[in-house]
Design a protein around this motif. Structure first.
Motif, mmCIF file in Angstrom:
data_model
loop_
_atom_site.group_PDB
_atom_site.id
_atom_site.type_symbol
_atom_site.label_atom_id
_atom_site.label_comp_id
_atom_site.label_asym_id
_atom_site.label_seq_id
_atom_site.Cartn_x
_atom_site.Cartn_y
_atom_site.Cartn_z
ATOM 1 N N PRO A 1 52.589 33.702 41.518
ATOM 2 C CA PRO A 1 53.072 34.985 40.998
ATOM 3 C C PRO A 1 52.504 36.194 41.742
ATOM 4 C CG PRO A 1 51.427 34.036 39.519
ATOM 5 C CD PRO A 1 51.735 32.991 40.543
ATOM 6 N N HIS A 2 51.382 36.011 42.432
ATOM 7 C CA HIS A 2 50.787 37.093 43.222
ATOM 8 C C HIS A 2 50.668 36.582 44.655
ATOM 9 C CE1 HIS A 2 49.714 39.149 39.472
ATOM 10 N NE2 HIS A 2 49.313 37.965 39.042
ATOM 11 N N ARG A 3 51.375 37.230 45.584
ATOM 12 C CA ARG A 3 51.418 36.727 46.955
ATOM 13 C C ARG A 3 51.001 37.809 47.934
ATOM 14 N NH1 ARG A 3 56.640 34.725 45.523
ATOM 15 N NH2 ARG A 3 57.609 36.211 46.949
ATOM 16 N N ALA A 4 50.569 37.365 49.109
ATOM 17 C CA ALA A 4 50.307 38.295 50.204
ATOM 18 C C ALA A 4 51.627 38.870 50.708
ATOM 19 C CB ALA A 4 49.579 37.565 51.332
ATOM 20 N N GLU A 5 51.536 39.999 51.425
ATOM 21 C CA GLU A 5 52.750 40.572 52.016
ATOM 22 C C GLU A 5 53.395 39.635 53.020
ATOM 23 O OE1 GLU A 5 50.321 44.421 51.281
ATOM 24 O OE2 GLU A 5 50.005 42.278 51.192
ATOM 25 N N LEU A 6 52.567 38.790 53.658
ATOM 26 C CA LEU A 6 53.081 37.882 54.675
ATOM 27 C C LEU A 6 52.318 36.573 54.602
ATOM 28 C CD1 LEU A 6 54.995 37.540 57.132
ATOM 29 C CD2 LEU A 6 53.137 38.446 58.557
ATOM 30 N N LEU B 1 37.308 40.567 36.680
ATOM 31 C CA LEU B 1 37.966 39.539 35.867
ATOM 32 C C LEU B 1 38.248 40.057 34.461
ATOM 33 C CD1 LEU B 1 35.999 36.345 36.955
ATOM 34 C CD2 LEU B 1 38.376 36.910 37.507
ATOM 35 N N ALA B 2 37.346 40.885 33.941
ATOM 36 C CA ALA B 2 37.581 41.476 32.620
ATOM 37 C C ALA B 2 38.700 42.511 32.669
ATOM 38 C CB ALA B 2 36.295 42.108 32.090
ATOM 39 N N ARG B 3 38.810 43.218 33.789
ATOM 40 C CA ARG B 3 39.825 44.263 33.937
ATOM 41 C C ARG B 3 41.227 43.680 34.061
ATOM 42 N NH1 ARG B 3 42.959 46.782 37.671
ATOM 43 N NH2 ARG B 3 42.448 45.143 39.187
ATOM 44 N N GLU C 1 44.739 38.264 34.089
ATOM 45 C CA GLU C 1 45.964 37.535 34.407
ATOM 46 C C GLU C 1 46.338 37.633 35.882
ATOM 47 O OE1 GLU C 1 46.863 35.471 32.195
ATOM 48 O OE2 GLU C 1 45.334 36.397 30.913
ATOM 49 N N GLN C 2 45.657 38.501 36.619
ATOM 50 C CA GLN C 2 45.881 38.571 38.058
ATOM 51 C C GLN C 2 45.265 37.375 38.783
ATOM 52 O OE1 GLN C 2 45.402 42.494 39.613
ATOM 53 N NE2 GLN C 2 44.870 41.799 41.674
ATOM 54 N N TYR C 3 44.358 36.669 38.098
ATOM 55 C CA TYR C 3 43.603 35.594 38.737
ATOM 56 C C TYR C 3 43.714 34.249 38.013
ATOM 57 C CZ TYR C 3 41.451 39.707 40.854
ATOM 58 O OH TYR C 3 41.244 40.898 41.518
ATOM 59 N N ARG C 4 44.095 34.241 36.761
ATOM 60 C CA ARG C 4 43.969 33.048 35.932
ATOM 61 C C ARG C 4 44.731 31.842 36.476
ATOM 62 N NH1 ARG C 4 42.105 33.068 30.860
ATOM 63 N NH2 ARG C 4 42.645 35.269 30.554
ATOM 64 N N ASP C 5 45.907 32.045 37.080
ATOM 65 C CA ASP C 5 46.709 30.899 37.512
ATOM 66 C C ASP C 5 46.078 30.119 38.659
ATOM 67 O OD1 ASP C 5 47.669 33.331 39.151
ATOM 68 O OD2 ASP C 5 48.506 31.622 40.246
ATOM 69 N N LEU C 6 45.013 30.659 39.257
ATOM 70 C CA LEU C 6 44.325 29.920 40.317
ATOM 71 C C LEU C 6 43.507 28.764 39.760
ATOM 72 C CD1 LEU C 6 43.222 32.843 42.658
ATOM 73 C CD2 LEU C 6 45.179 31.292 42.896
ATOM 74 N N ILE C 7 43.253 28.757 38.468
ATOM 75 C CA ILE C 7 42.655 27.582 37.827
ATOM 76 C C ILE C 7 43.801 26.603 37.582
ATOM 77 C CG2 ILE C 7 41.373 26.694 35.855
ATOM 78 C CD1 ILE C 7 40.007 29.393 35.640
#
Length: 365
Positions: free
Chosen positions: A199-204, A312-314, A317-323
């Motif tokens: 869901p969060h990807r690099a530009e390239l 992570l507190a802020r 959900e920007q990071y959770r799917d990496l688990i």
């Protein structure tokens, strides 16, 4: 003597077994891991690529204080949430999960040097402990991006599509600025396919063989988030693609005395080892004869861990799917046996990025 359960390495085997539970002596701390992670260096140990002696590995996680020995600080009250900085900047005898028993056990006894050295950090009671396996690797990213920011890059090349690489691309705009272009560089088509579906990807997204086929807006920064056996090739690839207006942070490991013909006479392992646990600050940077700025680091400083916890507190959900995988001690031992006997990072038919191991139920600690 009481006992607790641990994932124990014995020769080529990995199993859940009993370990003696020792009450803390003066200045020591007994902690109960809630969630712990498994990182790339752990996998290298499982595969026999590193000779670290600890039978209980694991240096990423969050725990609760169970008991403190005499003379421990007042804040070390039972129930306090803590993170442990695994790399002591001045005491090579404390490297959690490498030469000191790690967090993949129900109780971990921390030596007095961990407290006197400031390696144990209290966390807010509201901390999302399910994100614990991402805390230390995100601190590594915070360290790297903080140092690379000094070079005002317009392009960030993140080489490596494991946990560090994916965390770096998601945190890059936060810690480098919105204008930097983020490129994630892969070694395998499978890794690239995984990245494409996030869901969060690099530009390239690129394969490493494509680096030299593109023109990059300078200055260029490169973060090498690679396994020890791939770091030299990654460095050579970014040098060929972007030198001389290039700054490189070697996050990935290196064999002792590592060199490359592209930078003759330079001991790359020494460059990386010059910065340890956030010391010195700012980090030492080597400028090569070709004009490339080169640095690396082992471990993180406490400030990097605290910044990562705040991030992570802020934006959890920007990071959770990496688990990508979560299990208990028995399930983790099964996964570790599978990884030890293979050269891939697939488990239960899915690509493993980060494993979360439930070590203790929160209600039982």
């Amino acid at each position: 003597m009481t006992e607790h359960r641990a994932i124990i390495r014995t020769g080529a085997t990995v199993s859940v077994g009993p370990r003696p539970t020792t009450a803390p002596g003066p200045g020591e701390l007994s902690i109960a891991t809630l969630y712990a992670g498994l990182c790339g260096t752990d996998i290298q140990m499982l595969r026999g690529l590193r000779d670290d002696p600890s039978p209980v590995i694991g240096h990423e996680g969050i725990a609760r204080v169970v008991a403190a020995g005499a003379g421990a600080p007042d804040w070390c009250a039972p129930g306090t949430l803590v993170a442990v900085n695994p790399t002591h900047p001045t005491d090579p005898g404390f490297l959690l999960g490498h030469n000191v028993d790690g967090l993949l056990q129900e109780r971990t006894l921390l030596p007095a040097s961990a407290l006197t050295g400031g390696m144990v950090l209290p966390l807010p009671a509201t901390t999302d402990v399910g994100l614990a396996p991402l805390l230390e690797p995100l601190a590594v990213v915070r360290y790297a991006l903080g140092e690379l920011r000094a070079f005002a890059p317009r392009t960030l090349l993140v080489v490596g599509d494991g946990t560090i690489g994916h965390l770096a691309l998601r945190a890059a705009h936060r810690w480098l600025g919105e204008d930097v272009r983020v490129v994630l560089v892969h070694h395998t088509p499978e890794g690239r396919a995984f990245s494409q579906g996030r869901p969060h990807r690099a530009e390239l997204l690129l394969g490493i063989e494509e680096l030299a086929t593109r023109r990059w807006d300078a200055p260029v920064a490169a973060l090498l988030a690679t396994p020890r056996n791939a770091t030299l090739a990654a460095l050579e690839a970014v040098l060929a693609a972007a030198a001389p207006d290039l700054a490189v942070d070697i996050v990935g490991g290196l064999p002792p005395g590592a060199t490359t013909p592209s930078l003759p006479g330079l001991d790359l392992a020494a460059v990386r080892a010059a910065n340890c646990g956030g010391i010195p600050d700012p980090a030492l940077v080597t400028t090569t004869a070709q004009g490339v700025r080169l640095l690396g680091h082992r471990g993180v400083g406490n400030r990097h861990l605290l910044d990562a916890a705040a991030e992570l507190a802020r934006a959890p959900e920007q990071y959770r799917d990496l688990i990508t995988h979560e299990t208990d001690l028995a399930g983790a031992a099964r996964l570790m046996r599978s990884l030890a006997g293979s050269g891939h990072r697939l488990f239960d038919g899915r690509r493993l990025v980060k494993l979360a191991v439930r070590v203790n139920d929160r209600e039982q600690t």
